[in-house]
Design a protein around this motif. Sequence first.
Motif, mmCIF file in Angstrom:
data_model
loop_
_atom_site.group_PDB
_atom_site.id
_atom_site.type_symbol
_atom_site.label_atom_id
_atom_site.label_comp_id
_atom_site.label_asym_id
_atom_site.label_seq_id
_atom_site.Cartn_x
_atom_site.Cartn_y
_atom_site.Cartn_z
ATOM 1 N N SER A 131 0.855 -1.188 0.000
ATOM 2 C CA SER A 131 0.000 0.000 0.000
ATOM 3 C C SER A 131 0.885 1.230 0.000
ATOM 4 O O SER A 131 1.998 1.222 0.544
ATOM 5 N N ALA A 132 0.387 2.302 -0.604
ATOM 6 C CA ALA A 132 1.173 3.536 -0.722
ATOM 7 C C ALA A 132 1.444 4.169 0.633
ATOM 8 O O ALA A 132 2.387 4.965 0.769
ATOM 9 N N ASP A 133 0.609 3.851 1.660
ATOM 10 C CA ASP A 133 0.793 4.459 2.975
ATOM 11 C C ASP A 133 1.592 3.588 3.933
ATOM 12 O O ASP A 133 1.557 3.795 5.142
ATOM 13 N N GLY A 134 2.305 2.595 3.411
ATOM 14 C CA GLY A 134 3.326 1.957 4.223
ATOM 15 C C GLY A 134 3.080 0.571 4.790
ATOM 16 O O GLY A 134 3.834 0.114 5.658
ATOM 17 N N LYS A 176 4.030 -1.981 9.376
ATOM 18 C CA LYS A 176 3.623 -0.639 8.960
ATOM 19 C C LYS A 176 4.777 0.314 9.197
ATOM 20 O O LYS A 176 5.383 0.325 10.280
ATOM 21 N N GLN A 180 4.508 7.853 3.114
ATOM 22 C CA GLN A 180 3.419 8.055 2.157
ATOM 23 C C GLN A 180 4.003 8.060 0.747
ATOM 24 O O GLN A 180 5.199 8.271 0.541
ATOM 25 N N GLY A 181 3.131 7.834 -0.234
ATOM 26 C CA GLY A 181 3.555 7.905 -1.621
ATOM 27 C C GLY A 181 4.492 6.799 -2.046
ATOM 28 O O GLY A 181 5.261 6.965 -3.009
#
Length: 506
Positions: A131-134, A176, A180-181
């Motif tokens: 996922s892009a948020d880690g 986690k 971001q990105g």
Amino acid sequence: MSHSQSPVMRSWFAFTLAVTATSTLTSLVLYQLPASRLFGVPVDRAATSVAADQLSHAFKEAARSARASVVSINSIKRYRPAAGGRSAPRQQLPEELRRFFGEDSWERFFESPQGQAPFEQQGMGSGVIVSADGYVITNNHVVQGADDVTVTLHDGTTQKANIVGTDKKTDLAVLKIAAQGLTAAPLGDADLMEVGDWVLAIGSPFNYHQTVTAGIISAKGRRVGVLQSVQGYEDFIQTDAAINPGNSGGPLLNLRGEVIGINTAIASRSGGFNGLGFAIPSKIVGSVYQAIVQHGHVERGQIGTLIQDLDRDLAESFGYNSTDGVLVQDVMPEGPADRAGIRSGDIIVRYQANPVNNSKQLRNAVAATAPGTRTKMTVFRDGQERQLEVVIQSQNLQRRASRNKPSESSTTTLGITVQTLTADQARQLGLTPQEQGVLVTQVASGSLAARAGIRRGDLLLDVGGQAIDSAADFQEALQNFDPSTGVRLQVKRGNTRSFVFLKDLP
């Protein structure tokens, strides 16, 4: 004596000239032909070159698109000296090593002077950003018991990671990082992959970051026993893409750059790669990831049965003409299957309208069904199929139980001696008054029973579907036993029931 040549000599001379001429002509013709025309269909070098370039391009693109999603993972476990100077608590030692060292030897090995500083154990593995948020997926064994986990991205930057949740039964973990990105790898469908398809493995073997290896899918649906101690769920993809220590937790990719597995284990006698690597398929990875992110843990379904695969003899003994399906060995009292009317000796042939081929398939399907779901099952019993409805129960509620009773003994042609149970023996074995069977007191070496795995202390519950409660009943049930056609027995060992089929070797 005449100097003229005989007819035989003239014939031989003519034959020699013919062979020489033919050989010379053949050599000239072959010399003029291009090498590609000598054997088989002429090679289209241009087409072959294009195909090779396209395959090479596919490898490069898959590796390029995925590398930004692959991370290296380092874990640290801290061991603190306990009272008496022992620095490694007994529970931190894996059972296999405990048996190898012995309890005292292990503790003496790690014995340290009073007050010595804690020491650290470092681990290494790989992972994949999903996922892009880690969120990152890796193996449970990479981070299990870790005090600190750090993730190194493809550009060399390092992030501290939190363990969101782990699942020992599939050897998966979700981490986690605060970022971001990020570039998330797409999840593919391993069910669409076939044996022979090309795959790539990316990871950090021996700490060599971003290493890409290639191979094919060698087999699917492998069960190798690495999760047996936790009664885990194994349905591995086997590959010959090189997987080594440090690859654990990294992705197995198709040539579209999609994650179709998480590299987990190798089969090796040396500890190094021998062409046998195993990856958890994407369907399991996706479902475990979703459960951990949403709930922090994985909740699995169960129906309260013990099951086994069928062989031809066992199937025929039930009047069933296939080996597809799953035989119910035992049913947990008051469990979902018991309440649905499923019995020991039933053969489950369909689950949720899908054909059932073997016990692994059914076990995985039931586990993947949410607790509380009403599910239709079809069973074969007494020569006909019956449809039943079962309500799936959470495995967290499972309590295994089984149902048997009472001293003459009898030796049979199977090579076993059995004894009618006394009330005291039944109590010692934890049996209820409703339970029945006979106790195996001796098994002859090399007998039919020994070859089938029957042991002293087993309880025999029925012979060919006929319940027995005494040695005399058992002997009577075997009166017409023919070793060439065989007989089915139901056996109870501990809390587990199973069926065995005894038949003489042809």
